[in-house]
Write an enzyme that holds these catalytic residues in place. Sequence first.
Site, PDB file in Angstrom:
ATOM      1  CG  HIS A   1      37.482 -71.825  50.192  1.00 24.20           C
ATOM      2  ND1 HIS A   1      38.774 -71.357  49.843  1.00 24.20           N
ATOM      3  CD2 HIS A   1      36.728 -70.684  49.338  1.00 24.20           C
ATOM      4  CE1 HIS A   1      38.915 -70.385  49.073  1.00 24.20           C
ATOM      5  NE2 HIS A   1      37.530 -70.197  48.929  1.00 24.20           N
TER       6      HIS A   1
ATOM      7  CD  GLU B   1      36.429 -70.240  45.004  1.00 25.24           C
ATOM      8  OE1 GLU B   1      35.767 -69.179  44.822  1.00 25.24           O
ATOM      9  OE2 GLU B   1      36.725 -70.796  46.147  1.00 25.24           O
TER      10      GLU B   1
HETATM   11  P1  PGA Z   1      37.828 -64.069  45.494  1.00 19.48           P
HETATM   12  O1  PGA Z   1      37.546 -65.098  46.310  1.00 19.48           O
HETATM   13  O2  PGA Z   1      36.205 -63.348  44.824  1.00 19.48           O
HETATM   14  O3  PGA Z   1      38.474 -62.899  46.231  1.00 19.48           O
HETATM   15  O4  PGA Z   1      38.577 -64.486  44.044  1.00 19.48           O
HETATM   16  C1  PGA Z   1      36.507 -66.102  46.285  1.00 19.48           C
HETATM   17  C2  PGA Z   1      36.790 -67.214  47.063  1.00 19.48           C
HETATM   18  O5  PGA Z   1      38.026 -67.569  47.453  1.00 19.48           O
HETATM   19  O6  PGA Z   1      35.777 -67.886  47.296  1.00 19.48           O
END
Ligand code: PGA
Length: 253
Positions: A96, A164
């Site tokens: 992450h 992401e």
């Molecule tokens: P968010 O976080 O939905 O608050 O943008 C997603 C993540 O960091 O996995």
Amino acid sequence: MKKLIIANLKMNLINLQERERYFKLFEKELAGKTFPNTEIILCPPFVHLEAFKKWKNKKIKLGGLNMFPETRGSYTGEISPVMLKSLGCEYVILGHSERRRYLSENNHEINLKVISALKNGLTPILCVGENKGQEIITVMQEQLRACLAGVSRVKIENVIICYEPVWAISSNNPDHLPTTNEIMSARLLIRKFLVEKFGVKIAEKVKIIYGGSVAPANVVETCIDSDMDGALVGKESLTPYSFLKIAQIIDKS
Ligand code: PGA
């Protein structure tokens, strides 16, 4: 192929009261709802895993928020894949961007974790994505190449890849989100990498999901129209009503 909705609860539910309140709200929202086409996965802080294991029903699966590649030993403060499994986890979020940013995790360390998770029977949810101003192709190709090094054709089917974009995460206060087309392009980039490395047949089996400010109001554009296999949800997963609303929209898509 079932869709996925994964709650990244991050460093929240900071005491037992908050956890119990979360359970109550979740149960209330879950009552009477079914999700035949979607896997619901909750990833809480480690300290809550045992309670989540006892509380959860069959509709829910569990995942860890990180892990150490070794299984046991002198690694003060770390959590082993075997520990996660014994607490009911089937999944683990790896790589992450918050861990890359605050804990200086690099692709090589993430790769060791991916290999170890697979070896120990956990499904890694590997996060990849560019920072603001970075060139998406270069960053993602390097992350995929390095983080998936040594993963065999047999094992890659058990990896979930989450696109992401770091700038689109809610806590980074995005002024806009990627468009459906941009998310589709990222998906194609990941798919192309997988096809080149593992062949078309195997690449097709790997699930690719989207994360970054997913909410009931944008899940159609971000996760469904872009042909993603599901969502990784941070902020909105703290509100069971919103989280399960997103799950319902994905399930019916
Ligand atoms: P968010 O976080 O939905 O608050 O943008 C997603 C993540 O960091 O996995």
